[in-house]
Structure formats: C-alpha cells, structure tokens
Design an enzyme around this catalytic site. Structure first.
Site, PDB file in Angstrom:
ATOM      1  N   LYS A 224      36.893  37.780  38.704  1.00 12.64           N
ATOM      2  CA  LYS A 224      37.179  39.218  38.631  1.00 12.64           C
ATOM      3  C   LYS A 224      36.053  39.934  37.882  1.00 12.64           C
ATOM      4  O   LYS A 224      35.586  40.998  38.301  1.00 12.64           O
ATOM      5  CB  LYS A 224      38.531  39.458  37.928  1.00 12.64           C
TER       6      LYS A 224
ATOM      7  N   ASP B 220      47.094  46.091  37.839  1.00 11.67           N
ATOM      8  CA  ASP B 220      47.805  45.001  38.523  1.00 11.67           C
ATOM      9  C   ASP B 220      49.096  45.502  39.178  1.00 11.67           C
ATOM     10  O   ASP B 220      49.690  44.799  39.999  1.00 11.67           O
ATOM     11  CB  ASP B 220      48.200  43.913  37.502  1.00 11.67           C
TER      12      ASP B 220
ATOM     13  N   GLN C  15      46.062  38.408  32.397  1.00 17.18           N
ATOM     14  CA  GLN C  15      46.168  37.303  33.354  1.00 17.18           C
ATOM     15  C   GLN C  15      47.427  36.485  33.069  1.00 17.18           C
ATOM     16  O   GLN C  15      47.699  36.118  31.922  1.00 17.18           O
ATOM     17  CB  GLN C  15      44.901  36.433  33.269  1.00 17.18           C
TER      18      GLN C  15
HETATM   19  N1  GUN Z   1      48.206  35.316  37.997  1.00 21.22           N
HETATM   20  C1  GUN Z   1      48.251  34.994  39.315  1.00 21.22           C
HETATM   21  N2  GUN Z   1      47.967  36.076  40.064  1.00 21.22           N
HETATM   22  C2  GUN Z   1      47.721  37.088  39.210  1.00 21.22           C
HETATM   23  C3  GUN Z   1      47.363  38.451  39.394  1.00 21.22           C
HETATM   24  O1  GUN Z   1      47.225  38.975  40.496  1.00 21.22           O
HETATM   25  N3  GUN Z   1      47.200  39.172  38.249  1.00 21.22           N
HETATM   26  C4  GUN Z   1      47.368  38.630  37.022  1.00 21.22           C
HETATM   27  N4  GUN Z   1      47.190  39.411  35.977  1.00 21.22           N
HETATM   28  N5  GUN Z   1      47.696  37.388  36.816  1.00 21.22           N
HETATM   29  C5  GUN Z   1      47.873  36.609  37.912  1.00 21.22           C
END
Ligand code: GUN
Length: 292
Positions: free
Chosen positions: A52, A119, A96
C-alpha cells in the site's frame, strides 16, 4: 472465457490517479496523504501494508507507515488514532487488520474519524453504504465493482451468490450487489458456515463471489455454465520455493475457468484492485478535505 485482469485494470486506475496528482502538483496544491497503522509482525499484514505504501509513492501520494509493537495496548492505539484524526496533513488512514487479541477491533474502528476512514470500516460509513449515500466503500468490494464495471459484466436481474460474510468483503459485497444501479440490481444470496446444501445454491448462481480463504473450495461441479466467478481468497500455502509459500484462491481455477464466462485469477485478480481502490478512496478524501 474472459479473464478479469486485476493487475492490468489496477495499473490503469493508478495511472488515472497519477494524472490527477500531477495536476494537483502543477497547481501547487497539497497531494493526498495516506497513513497506515500496523500493530505486530504478521507477515501477510506487513506485505500488504508495504504494498500500500509503495503504491502511494508510485502515484505521487505522500504516505506514512506507523509501526507499533505486538504488545501495544488498546489505549496506546487509540492515542495514535487520535493523533491521526487531528493531523491536518493526513487525508486518510487505515488500521491494518487483524489486531492482536488485547485490542478490541470494534472499539478501534469506531475511533477513526469517518471522514478519514478510507477503508470504509466505520459504522457510519458502512451505514451510509447500505443506504446508498455517498461514502467510502471498502476497498476490496469497491475493486470488485470496478472490475465488473470496466469489463461491462451484466449484473441486473442476475442471481449473485456471495460465499463468506466477513465485515470486510462478504457482508458489504452482498449489500452492494443488491443496490439500485450498476453494478448492482442483482438478487443476492449470502452464504456462510451454517448454509446447508451450498452446491445447490452456487449451481444456480449467475455470479459467484467467494471470500472464504479455503483453497480450491469452489469446484467445477458447484458452478453452472457461463457463470461469472470472482475469487477473493488469498491463502499462503507453504512450499519449498524461495519465498516458502505460494498464493492461491478459493476457486479450482483450472476446472472452473473452463465453464465460466468471466473469472478472476489469483494472484492478479481482486488483490491488486484492493490497493488501487484504497488509493482512489484517499484521493476522494483529499478532495473532500480541500472543499471542507
Ligand atoms: N486486512 C485484510 N484486508 C484488509 C483491508 O482491506 N484493510 C485493512 N485495514 N485491513 C485488512
């Protein structure tokens, strides 16, 4: 059979975002700034967050990675969130998941400023999504909608079967596919671990979206001819390669692809789209921030 190529489509989207960022720079405007908080040392989470942050750099965003130890308390994480909420330089941030067991995930997600929640996990944003209001759509479901849109996959009047009811993928996907508009207007069945006779349900589906994390779960005999198959599973299976694992999805790709009209590969399908749509949400956050 057409491959829904998430690798290529995500590159196209990132190029489009870069054009917008270049315009911002040329006008002397502040570029979007995404922060990512990671707690602990989970290998897959570190890889995702690293990707990311690198993606931010490639499109010209600013990025900040906040790494906290596995022993971080809930209060400490809430303090970090408070700082990010109040830092005017940051347009959006993500926490995350998963978080270590001493931290209550729901409490943490509630603490994120909904205007910075790129998110789309805050209940305010989730509720807005369910009510067709303008908001941040969670990146993976947003990426799936974008793939369906860009490949012109018909969803109106189709029977969509979603496998898995996670808050991040299955649940929002089931809402989005039933919304008015395109992609949407589907008749949706949400299946989960208590669903009986799943083969009977999947074999009636025009579109199957599977987000289980069980390698090879969806087999050819569970799918009707010309179905559209979206595989959200990403499982690391240990092997003796240099990496020590390979990545595989929920779908028996070799056999299911022969019957399907459209299908996403793993890797290179939904995965890269998730990152592209997180960047898109951050760009939207920047634009909203600027106007407010
Ligand atoms: N863990 C697995 N997928 C995601 C996501 O799209 N965002 C976040 N923050 N954590 C995750």
């Amino acid at each position: 059979m057409t491959i829904l190529d998430g690798k290529k489509t995500s590159k196209d989207i990132k190029n489009e975002i870069k054009v917008e960022v270049d315009k911002m720079k040329a006008n002397g405007e502040k570029v979007p700034h995404l922060a990512a908080v990671i707690v602990g040392n989970d290998g897959a989470s570190l890889t995702y967050v690293g990707s990311k942050v690198r993606a931010c750099e490639r499109v010209g965003f600013e990025s900040t990675m906040v790494r906290l130890p596995n022993t971080t308390s809930e209060i400490e994480l809430l303090d970090t969130i408070d700082e990010l909420n109040n830092n005017d330089d940051i347009d959006g941030f993500i926490i995350q998941l998963p978080l270590p067991p001493q931290i209550n995930t729901q409490k943490v997600l509630l603490a994120v400023d909904p205007d910075k929640d790129v998110d789309g996990f805050h209940p305010t944003n989730f509720g807005k999504m369910a009510l067709d209001m303008s908001t941040f759509i969670p990146a993976t479901p947003f990426g799936i909608l974008e793939l369906l849109d860009r490949y012109g996959v018909e969803t109106k009047g189709k029977h969509t079967v979603v496998i898995g009811r996670s808050h991040i993928v299955g649940r929002p996907m089931s809402i989005l596919m039933g919304r008015k508009g395109f992609p949407g207007n589907s008749t949706v069945t949400l299946t989960h671990s208590h669903t009986k006779n799943i083969t009977q349900i999947t074999s009636q589906a025009d579109i199957i979206i599977t987000a289980l994390g069980v390698p090879g779960f969806l087999k050819a005999e569970m799918v009707k001819d010309d179905a559209v198959i979206i595989d959200v599973g990403i499982t690391r299976v240990p092997n003796d390669s240099e990496k020590g694992y390979y990545i595989t999805g929920d779908v028996d790709f070799e056999n299911v692809s022969k019957k399907s009209s459209f299908i996403t590969p793993v890797p290179g399908g939904v995965g890269p789209m998730t990152i592209a749509m997180l960047l898109k949400n951050t760009l939207i956050a920047r634009e909203r921030h600027r106007k407010s």
